[in-house]
Design a protein around this motif. Sequence first.
Motif, PDB file in Angstrom:
ATOM      1  N   VAL A 159     -21.533  13.198 -10.608  1.00  0.00           N
ATOM      2  CA  VAL A 159     -20.677  13.698 -11.693  1.00  0.00           C
ATOM      3  C   VAL A 159     -21.050  13.009 -13.008  1.00  0.00           C
ATOM      4  O   VAL A 159     -21.160  13.659 -14.055  1.00  0.00           O
ATOM      5  N   LYS A 183     -31.493   2.562 -12.679  1.00  0.00           N
ATOM      6  CA  LYS A 183     -30.522   3.616 -13.022  1.00  0.00           C
ATOM      7  C   LYS A 183     -30.302   3.663 -14.538  1.00  0.00           C
ATOM      8  O   LYS A 183     -30.161   4.739 -15.120  1.00  0.00           O
ATOM      9  N   TYR A 199     -23.781  -2.667 -14.944  1.00  0.00           N
ATOM     10  CA  TYR A 199     -22.491  -3.374 -14.881  1.00  0.00           C
ATOM     11  C   TYR A 199     -22.533  -4.580 -13.947  1.00  0.00           C
ATOM     12  O   TYR A 199     -21.612  -5.401 -13.948  1.00  0.00           O
ATOM     13  N   TYR A 250     -12.062   2.540  -3.190  1.00  0.00           N
ATOM     14  CA  TYR A 250     -11.927   3.459  -2.042  1.00  0.00           C
ATOM     15  C   TYR A 250     -11.960   2.754  -0.680  1.00  0.00           C
ATOM     16  O   TYR A 250     -11.414   3.263   0.291  1.00  0.00           O
ATOM     17  N   LEU A 275      -7.568  14.530 -13.041  1.00  0.00           N
ATOM     18  CA  LEU A 275      -8.107  15.855 -12.731  1.00  0.00           C
ATOM     19  C   LEU A 275      -8.425  15.971 -11.246  1.00  0.00           C
ATOM     20  O   LEU A 275      -8.904  15.016 -10.623  1.00  0.00           O
ATOM     21  N   ASN A 325     -27.717   6.277  -4.078  1.00  0.00           N
ATOM     22  CA  ASN A 325     -28.101   7.576  -4.677  1.00  0.00           C
ATOM     23  C   ASN A 325     -28.305   7.477  -6.177  1.00  0.00           C
ATOM     24  O   ASN A 325     -27.651   6.700  -6.867  1.00  0.00           O
TER      25      ASN A 325
HETATM   26  P1  NAP Z   1     -21.589   9.382  -7.066  1.00  0.00           P
HETATM   27  O1  NAP Z   1     -21.246   8.738  -8.376  1.00  0.00           O
HETATM   28  O2  NAP Z   1     -22.828  10.161  -6.996  1.00  0.00           O
HETATM   29  O3  NAP Z   1     -21.802   8.277  -5.926  1.00  0.00           O
HETATM   30  C1  NAP Z   1     -21.242   7.105  -5.856  1.00  0.00           C
HETATM   31  C2  NAP Z   1     -21.803   6.060  -6.873  1.00  0.00           C
HETATM   32  O4  NAP Z   1     -20.725   5.218  -7.209  1.00  0.00           O
HETATM   33  C3  NAP Z   1     -22.863   5.161  -6.290  1.00  0.00           C
HETATM   34  O5  NAP Z   1     -24.156   5.665  -6.444  1.00  0.00           O
HETATM   35  C4  NAP Z   1     -22.652   3.855  -7.035  1.00  0.00           C
HETATM   36  O6  NAP Z   1     -23.505   3.785  -8.163  1.00  0.00           O
HETATM   37  C5  NAP Z   1     -21.207   3.946  -7.537  1.00  0.00           C
HETATM   38  N1  NAP Z   1     -20.392   2.917  -6.898  1.00  0.00           N
HETATM   39  C6  NAP Z   1     -20.235   2.690  -5.572  1.00  0.00           C
HETATM   40  N2  NAP Z   1     -19.397   1.656  -5.379  1.00  0.00           N
HETATM   41  C7  NAP Z   1     -19.026   1.219  -6.622  1.00  0.00           C
HETATM   42  C8  NAP Z   1     -18.186   0.170  -7.086  1.00  0.00           C
HETATM   43  N3  NAP Z   1     -17.536  -0.641  -6.238  1.00  0.00           N
HETATM   44  N4  NAP Z   1     -18.055   0.012  -8.424  1.00  0.00           N
HETATM   45  C9  NAP Z   1     -18.690   0.827  -9.296  1.00  0.00           C
HETATM   46  N5  NAP Z   1     -19.504   1.830  -8.912  1.00  0.00           N
HETATM   47  C10 NAP Z   1     -19.669   2.029  -7.585  1.00  0.00           C
HETATM   48  O7  NAP Z   1     -20.358  10.237  -6.604  1.00  0.00           O
HETATM   49  P2  NAP Z   1     -19.748  11.519  -7.341  1.00  0.00           P
HETATM   50  O8  NAP Z   1     -19.683  12.606  -6.361  1.00  0.00           O
HETATM   51  O9  NAP Z   1     -20.451  11.720  -8.613  1.00  0.00           O
HETATM   52  O10 NAP Z   1     -18.280  11.034  -7.659  1.00  0.00           O
HETATM   53  C11 NAP Z   1     -18.035  10.160  -8.760  1.00  0.00           C
HETATM   54  C12 NAP Z   1     -16.538   9.880  -8.832  1.00  0.00           C
HETATM   55  O11 NAP Z   1     -15.869  11.091  -9.158  1.00  0.00           O
HETATM   56  C13 NAP Z   1     -15.952   9.397  -7.528  1.00  0.00           C
HETATM   57  O12 NAP Z   1     -14.947   8.476  -7.812  1.00  0.00           O
HETATM   58  C14 NAP Z   1     -15.357  10.659  -6.931  1.00  0.00           C
HETATM   59  O13 NAP Z   1     -14.321  10.386  -6.033  1.00  0.00           O
HETATM   60  C15 NAP Z   1     -14.890  11.358  -8.181  1.00  0.00           C
HETATM   61  N6  NAP Z   1     -14.759  12.817  -8.073  1.00  0.00           N
HETATM   62  C16 NAP Z   1     -13.572  13.334  -8.443  1.00  0.00           C
HETATM   63  C17 NAP Z   1     -13.379  14.698  -8.402  1.00  0.00           C
HETATM   64  C18 NAP Z   1     -12.048  15.235  -8.838  1.00  0.00           C
HETATM   65  O14 NAP Z   1     -11.769  16.419  -8.645  1.00  0.00           O
HETATM   66  N7  NAP Z   1     -11.219  14.396  -9.421  1.00  0.00           N
HETATM   67  C19 NAP Z   1     -14.419  15.541  -7.960  1.00  0.00           C
HETATM   68  C20 NAP Z   1     -15.646  14.974  -7.612  1.00  0.00           C
HETATM   69  C21 NAP Z   1     -15.806  13.587  -7.672  1.00  0.00           C
HETATM   70  P3  NAP Z   1     -23.895   2.376  -8.853  1.00  0.00           P
HETATM   71  O15 NAP Z   1     -25.266   2.052  -8.347  1.00  0.00           O
HETATM   72  O16 NAP Z   1     -23.855   2.713 -10.301  1.00  0.00           O
HETATM   73  O17 NAP Z   1     -22.887   1.362  -8.422  1.00  0.00           O
END
Ligand code: NAP
Length: 334
Positions: A159, A183, A199, A250, A275, A325
Motif C-alpha cells: 500500500v 528499501k 526507521y 499486530y 479506513l 517484501n
Molecule cells: P506491506 O506493507 O506490504 O507489508 C508489511 C511491511 O510492513 C513489511 O514489509 C515491513 O516493511 C513492514 N513492517 C513489518 N513489521 C513492522 C514493524 N514492527 N514496524 C514497522 N514496519 C513493519 O503490507 P500492506 O498490504 O501494504 O499493508 C500495509 C498496512 O496497511 C498494514 O498495516 C495493513 O494492515 C494495512 N491495510 C489496511 C487496509 C484497510 O482497509 N484499512 C487495507 C490493506 C492494508 P519494513 O521493512 O519497512 O519494516
Amino acid sequence: MTNTISREIQLVSRPKGMPTADNFTIAQTELKPLQEGQVLVRNLYISVDPYMRGRMNEGKSYVPPFKLGKALEGGAVGEVIESRAQELKPGDVVTSQYGWREYFIAAPKDLHQVNREIQPLSVYLGVLGITGMTAWVGLNLVEVKAGDVIFVSGAAGAVGNVAGQLAKLRGCHVIGSAGSGSKVKFLLEECGFDRAFDYKVGPVLEQLNRAAPDGIDVYFDNVGGETLEAALSALRVHGRIIACGGISGYNEEKPQPGPSNLFNMVTKRLTMKGLIVRDWLDRQSEFEQEVGGYFQAGKLKNKETVVVGIEGAVGAFIGLFEGKNVGKMVVKLD
Ligand code: NAP
C-alpha cells in the motif's frame, strides 16, 4: 470425469504473538462436480496480507475470525477452467476472496472479471487491486492535494509505495520510511519519493524532522506505534492522518499503549480518519479507471515480491512481519 483435487492452506491453531509454521497445515480436498450456474477456477496468484494476522485471533472484529481447519480466506486472481455458467467461459480471468487454495468452485456473482490482456495478472492484487485501492481511498479520504507534504510509513510495502506514487502524481512532496537501506533506495530511485529514511537506524522523530524541517500536512499511517507518535509531533496545524494500518502492533499479545502526545490532536486541530477499503467497493470502477489509466500510461509502477508454490505461502506471510517484501507480497501457484 474425475473430480478436481485441490491443495489449500488451513489454520490449525491460533498464533500467540508472531505466527509460526506450526499454526498452519497444507491439506488436500476433493471438489464436487460443477452444478449448473457454477464455474471451476484455478488460482494463479494468491494475496498475502498483514490484515490476515488479525483474523487468526479469536473474537469479534470488522471481519470474522478464520475458522480452524478451514482454508484461509483472502484475495486471489485465477483463471476459469470449466464453466456451467453463461456469464463466464474457460480462459476468463477473475479475482475472488476464496483464498489460499489451488482450485475452487463459485458462482459468477461472487467473482470479479478482469482484463486478461493486462500483465502480469498479479497486478490485480497489487496496484490495480485492493492494495492500490486502499492507497487511493486513503488519499481521497483526507483530500490530499498538490503542494501537501505527505509522510508515508511502511512506504516500501504494497500500500505504501502506491500511496507515495499516487501522491507524487497529485503534485505532493512525498517522504517515506522503510526498514532498510535498499528499501530507501527503491523509494527514491524507483518510486520518485522526494525524501526517505530507514526507521531502524535512529529515532523516527529525529529522522522525520530532518526530512521535513517545516513539518508535514498529511500522515499515511501503515504502522502505528513510534511512527504515529513521531507524525503527531511533525504535523502542522490542521494536519490530517489517514489511519490505514498498525502493523507494529499486530503480533503483540496485549493492546499497545496509545501515543503519549495525542493532545496534539487538540492543539493543532488535527483530523484522523480510519479506513476499511471494503467500505468503498461501490467506487471500484472509478478507482480502476483512474489508477488503471496511470498504470497503462506507464506512470505507476507495480512492484511485487513473488514466492512460488502454495507451500511457500506461510513463509511469505511470516515474512511480512520481518520486512521480507518490497511492494506487494504474492504467491504464484505453479
Ligand atoms: P506491506 O506493507 O506490504 O507489508 C508489511 C511491511 O510492513 C513489511 O514489509 C515491513 O516493511 C513492514 N513492517 C513489518 N513489521 C513492522 C514493524 N514492527 N514496524 C514497522 N514496519 C513493519 O503490507 P500492506 O498490504 O501494504 O499493508 C500495509 C498496512 O496497511 C498494514 O498495516 C495493513 O494492515 C494495512 N491495510 C489496511 C487496509 C484497510 O482497509 N484499512 C487495507 C490493506 C492494508 P519494513 O521493512 O519497512 O519494516
